[in-house]
Write an enzyme that holds these catalytic residues in place. Sequence first.
Site, PDB file in Angstrom:
ATOM      1  N   TYR A  33       0.832  -1.203   0.000  1.00 20.56           N
ATOM      2  CA  TYR A  33       0.000   0.000   0.000  1.00 20.56           C
ATOM      3  C   TYR A  33       0.863   1.249   0.000  1.00 20.56           C
ATOM      4  O   TYR A  33       2.074   1.189   0.215  1.00 20.56           O
ATOM      5  CB  TYR A  33      -0.949   0.002   1.206  1.00 20.56           C
ATOM      6  CG  TYR A  33      -0.281   0.323   2.532  1.00 20.56           C
ATOM      7  CD1 TYR A  33       0.562  -0.591   3.149  1.00 20.56           C
ATOM      8  CD2 TYR A  33      -0.474   1.555   3.154  1.00 20.56           C
ATOM      9  CE1 TYR A  33       1.182  -0.296   4.348  1.00 20.56           C
ATOM     10  CE2 TYR A  33       0.145   1.856   4.363  1.00 20.56           C
ATOM     11  CZ  TYR A  33       0.970   0.930   4.945  1.00 20.56           C
ATOM     12  OH  TYR A  33       1.599   1.234   6.133  1.00 20.56           O
ATOM     13  N   LYS A 147       6.560  -1.964   1.713  1.00 20.10           N
ATOM     14  CA  LYS A 147       5.390  -1.355   2.370  1.00 20.10           C
ATOM     15  C   LYS A 147       4.212  -2.329   2.275  1.00 20.10           C
ATOM     16  O   LYS A 147       3.237  -2.115   1.548  1.00 20.10           O
ATOM     17  CB  LYS A 147       5.061   0.009   1.764  1.00 20.10           C
ATOM     18  CG  LYS A 147       4.161   0.844   2.690  1.00 20.10           C
ATOM     19  CD  LYS A 147       4.243   2.306   2.367  1.00 20.10           C
ATOM     20  CE  LYS A 147       3.250   3.156   3.152  1.00 20.10           C
ATOM     21  NZ  LYS A 147       3.377   3.094   4.592  1.00 20.10           N
ATOM     22  N   GLU A 180      12.397   1.995  13.910  1.00 18.22           N
ATOM     23  CA  GLU A 180      11.478   3.073  13.515  1.00 18.22           C
ATOM     24  C   GLU A 180      10.230   2.970  14.376  1.00 18.22           C
ATOM     25  O   GLU A 180      10.073   2.039  15.169  1.00 18.22           O
ATOM     26  CB  GLU A 180      11.123   2.957  12.032  1.00 18.22           C
ATOM     27  CG  GLU A 180      10.403   1.655  11.691  1.00 18.22           C
ATOM     28  CD  GLU A 180      10.025   1.500  10.224  1.00 18.22           C
ATOM     29  OE1 GLU A 180       9.955   2.504   9.503  1.00 18.22           O
ATOM     30  OE2 GLU A 180       9.784   0.349   9.808  1.00 18.22           O
ATOM     31  N   LEU A 205      11.074   1.141   6.855  1.00 23.43           N
ATOM     32  CA  LEU A 205      10.492   1.624   5.611  1.00 23.43           C
ATOM     33  C   LEU A 205      11.224   2.908   5.227  1.00 23.43           C
ATOM     34  O   LEU A 205      11.435   3.781   6.083  1.00 23.43           O
ATOM     35  CB  LEU A 205       9.004   1.922   5.820  1.00 23.43           C
ATOM     36  CG  LEU A 205       8.314   2.374   4.534  1.00 23.43           C
ATOM     37  CD1 LEU A 205       8.085   1.181   3.611  1.00 23.43           C
ATOM     38  CD2 LEU A 205       6.997   3.054   4.837  1.00 23.43           C
TER      39      LEU A 205
HETATM   40  N1  PDD Z   1       2.939   4.966   7.432  1.00 22.01           N
HETATM   41  N2  PDD Z   1       7.587   3.571   8.836  1.00 22.01           N
HETATM   42  C1  PDD Z   1       6.453   2.856   8.790  1.00 22.01           C
HETATM   43  C2  PDD Z   1       6.423   1.502   9.404  1.00 22.01           C
HETATM   44  C3  PDD Z   1       5.311   3.396   8.174  1.00 22.01           C
HETATM   45  O1  PDD Z   1       4.168   2.682   8.120  1.00 22.01           O
HETATM   46  C4  PDD Z   1       5.370   4.705   7.620  1.00 22.01           C
HETATM   47  C5  PDD Z   1       4.184   5.326   6.944  1.00 22.01           C
HETATM   48  C6  PDD Z   1       6.579   5.408   7.711  1.00 22.01           C
HETATM   49  C7  PDD Z   1       6.732   6.788   7.131  1.00 22.01           C
HETATM   50  O2  PDD Z   1       6.657   6.755   5.723  1.00 22.01           O
HETATM   51  P1  PDD Z   1       6.156   8.010   4.881  1.00 22.01           P
HETATM   52  O3  PDD Z   1       6.995   9.144   5.310  1.00 22.01           O
HETATM   53  O4  PDD Z   1       6.381   7.609   3.471  1.00 22.01           O
HETATM   54  O5  PDD Z   1       4.690   8.219   5.227  1.00 22.01           O
HETATM   55  C8  PDD Z   1       7.670   4.807   8.312  1.00 22.01           C
HETATM   56  C9  PDD Z   1       1.743   5.396   6.746  1.00 22.01           C
HETATM   57  C10 PDD Z   1       1.556   6.869   6.794  1.00 22.01           C
HETATM   58  C11 PDD Z   1       0.558   4.603   7.271  1.00 22.01           C
HETATM   59  O6  PDD Z   1       0.733   3.407   7.436  1.00 22.01           O
HETATM   60  O7  PDD Z   1      -0.516   5.164   7.490  1.00 22.01           O
END
Ligand code: PDD
Length: 284
Positions: A33, A147, A180, A205
């Site tokens: 996703y 992801k 993270e 991620l």
């Molecule tokens: N989450 N790490 C994880 C495990 C994440 O699920 C996300 C993003 C990030 C940050 O990635 P980005 O900057 O590309 O949003 C880091 C999204 C927002 C979610 O699951 O809703």
Amino acid sequence: MSRIAYVAGQYLPHRRAAVHIEDRGYQFADGVYEVIAVVAGKLVDEEPHIVRLKRSVGELRIPLPMGEAALKIVMREVIRRNGVDNGIVYLQVTRGAAPREHAFPKSVKPTLVVTAKRTKPPDPKYGRDGIAVITIPDIRWERCDIKSVALVANVLGKQQAREAGAYEAWQVDRDGMVTEGTSTNAWIVTMDGAVVTRAADNAILSGVTRLAVLDIIRAEGLQFSERPFTVTEALAAREAFLTSTTADLLSVVSIDGKPVANGKPGLLSEKLRSAYLAHTGMVV
Ligand code: PDD
């Protein structure tokens, strides 16, 4: 305005939008996703999100159900049909629906779902006062760079944070290093002013927000290092913060109930937050 979702070729009313019970996303979490922010009707950092999506499906050997140009049209159409000015687009690709069998099915069409919704701006108190995190063991698999929709460990971690009255849980690997957050990337600013975040290895991620903030850091000529850090180092840091599409950049002012520095948002985090919000087009 009633909500509309794009599901496998059709624009449907949200409440009737559904995938098959044997969709592999549902049965095996066999899918990926993206969450992309929409600010003033525009997708924020669309290109790096598409690059990451293509990488995620590639790693799982799921064909992208349509070309990139068509995908961009569908996202815009979903934004338009839902009247989203500020909010998010959610995009999910699974291997498709097929009789349950672990190995890849022979001929199956990947399922693409695209939804969009308006979101309220995050509570201004998070930006103003900062947020608390707890730390938990990282119990996830070894391909957190993908992801994937397999988020149950993240779900449990986030719930643990909520129950502890914290915004996020920072996950810690077997070597005692922070990987993270459950849906955010983790950062510190050391006492000598260097910004530190873990390198985008298989344990995290590669956040699109993380990349945008690293670009800002480079453009500002700030000192930075992509390396892991421990919880002890984070507690001794001058500042800490987290980033994600939905959280943007928030100062971390306490870890496991102990204050980071004086327990207030740090100056550099505030500066980076303003620069990041300006980058997205959000009014600061
Ligand atoms: N989450 N790490 C994880 C495990 C994440 O699920 C996300 C993003 C990030 C940050 O990635 P980005 O900057 O590309 O949003 C880091 C999204 C927002 C979610 O699951 O809703």
